[in-house]
Design an enzyme around this catalytic site. Structure first.
Site, PDB file in Angstrom:
ATOM      1  N   HIS A 145      46.867  46.047  36.031  1.00 34.68           N
ATOM      2  CA  HIS A 145      45.511  45.440  36.738  1.00 34.68           C
ATOM      3  C   HIS A 145      44.478  46.536  36.707  1.00 34.68           C
ATOM      4  O   HIS A 145      44.220  47.041  37.816  1.00 34.68           O
ATOM      5  CB  HIS A 145      45.873  44.795  37.944  1.00 34.68           C
ATOM      6  N   GLU A 247      42.584  44.170  32.234  1.00 38.94           N
ATOM      7  CA  GLU A 247      44.009  44.305  32.386  1.00 38.94           C
ATOM      8  C   GLU A 247      44.866  44.055  31.023  1.00 38.94           C
ATOM      9  O   GLU A 247      44.709  43.079  30.687  1.00 38.94           O
ATOM     10  CB  GLU A 247      44.338  43.234  33.565  1.00 38.94           C
TER      11      GLU A 247
END
Ligand code: BG6
Length: 275
Positions: A145, A247
């Protein structure tokens, strides 16, 4: 050079790395890269100045590991990896000047499901997340992320043109889609079946960050914008302006389905070039 430190705030163990080409800081809590500064550049990663480095809470910024699920499909949001202390297996300086760090995690209550995170720091930042199923078959949605340090109001993203996506926001905001993705408001999307390199161009910092994904079919793009940031205690009200999350992921129909003992790897190589 590899040194080990403890953060003042929450006593979290850190590994600080200096190579001829870049510097990096990695937290064993979450197997979380907090900083990566290539020679001659600013930090490629954003970390919130209000992030809490506290056991039980995720770090806001850097590269959280969302594993073994993503989002709110179960609690805690984005899985247990980012709030677990990982075991350091390897921290070595290599002959080519890079530093390699390997961390592992086998959380309780998942039938022996385990994760290994390999990180190589040098001219590029490489991360490879390997998942190995335990005694039961398992589906493991996952994401790295990454919070990239950019001026989101000027940044554009290359490589997502004409790629299918699903909106995660309840009320999606229209964005400029072509020829590149640019941001006119908050965004929370999962792009699916993404091929090729992603480029994040930031005219403010006069640089392009390149995200070369390996074994990853999904890409999440997220920024909460002004309204979303107001509800986040660990981000200043203006903090949304300074990052964009792009991500490397495998989600929804691309989440790996593993039989007992099976392994799968997903990762990325991050590099940066001057414009
Ligand atoms: C993104 C999700 O990946 O992470 C968003 O798509 C979510 O929906 C965001 O809000 C941040 O999540 P968290 O749990 O770190 O606040």
């Amino acid at each position: 050079m590899i040194t080990k430190e403890i953060t003042k705030e929450g006593k979290l163990p850190l590994i600080c790395i200096t190579t001829p080409a870049s510097k990096a800081v990695i937290s064993l809590y979450g197997a979380h890269v907090l900083s990566w500064v290539p020679e001659g550049h600013e930090d490629v990663l954003f970390v919130s100045p209000l992030s809490r480095y506290k056991t039980g809470e995720p770090i806001r910024g850097g590269i959280p590991v969302c594993w073994p699920w993503f989002g709110k499909e179960k609690l805690p949001q984005h899985g247990v990896a980012r709030t677990s202390l990982w075991t350091l297996e390897v921290a070595e300086e290599r002959q080519d000047g890079t530093v390699r760090v390997v961390m592992s995690l086998m959380p309780d209550g998942f039938n022996g499901l385990s994760a290994k995170m390999e990180i190589i720091v040098g001219e590029t930042l490489t991360q490879i997340l390997t998942t190995t199923a335990g005694t039961e078959p398992v589906v493991v949605p996952q994401a790295l992320h990454t919070y990239f340090n950019v001026n989101v109001q000027e940044a554009t993203v290359e490589g997502l043109k004409d790629v299918e996506f699903s909106e995660r926001a309840a009320v999606p905001v229209a964005q400029q889609e072509a020829p590149v993705l640019a941001f006119k408001g908050g965004l929370d999307r999962i792009y699916s079946g993404v091929e090729g390199e992603i480029g994040i161009v930031d005219p403010s910092l006069k640089q392009k960050i390149k995200l070369d994904r390996q074994g990853s079919e999904s890409v999440v793009v997220w920024n909460p914008w002004r309204q979303g940031a107001k509800g986040m205690k660990d981000l200043p009200d203006n903090g949304w302006q300074f990052f964009l999350c792009v991500e490397t992921a495998n989600l929804d129909c691309y989440a790996p389905e593993l039989g007992p003992g099976d392994s799968v790897s997903m990762g990325h190589i991050i590099s940066v070039e001057r414009l």
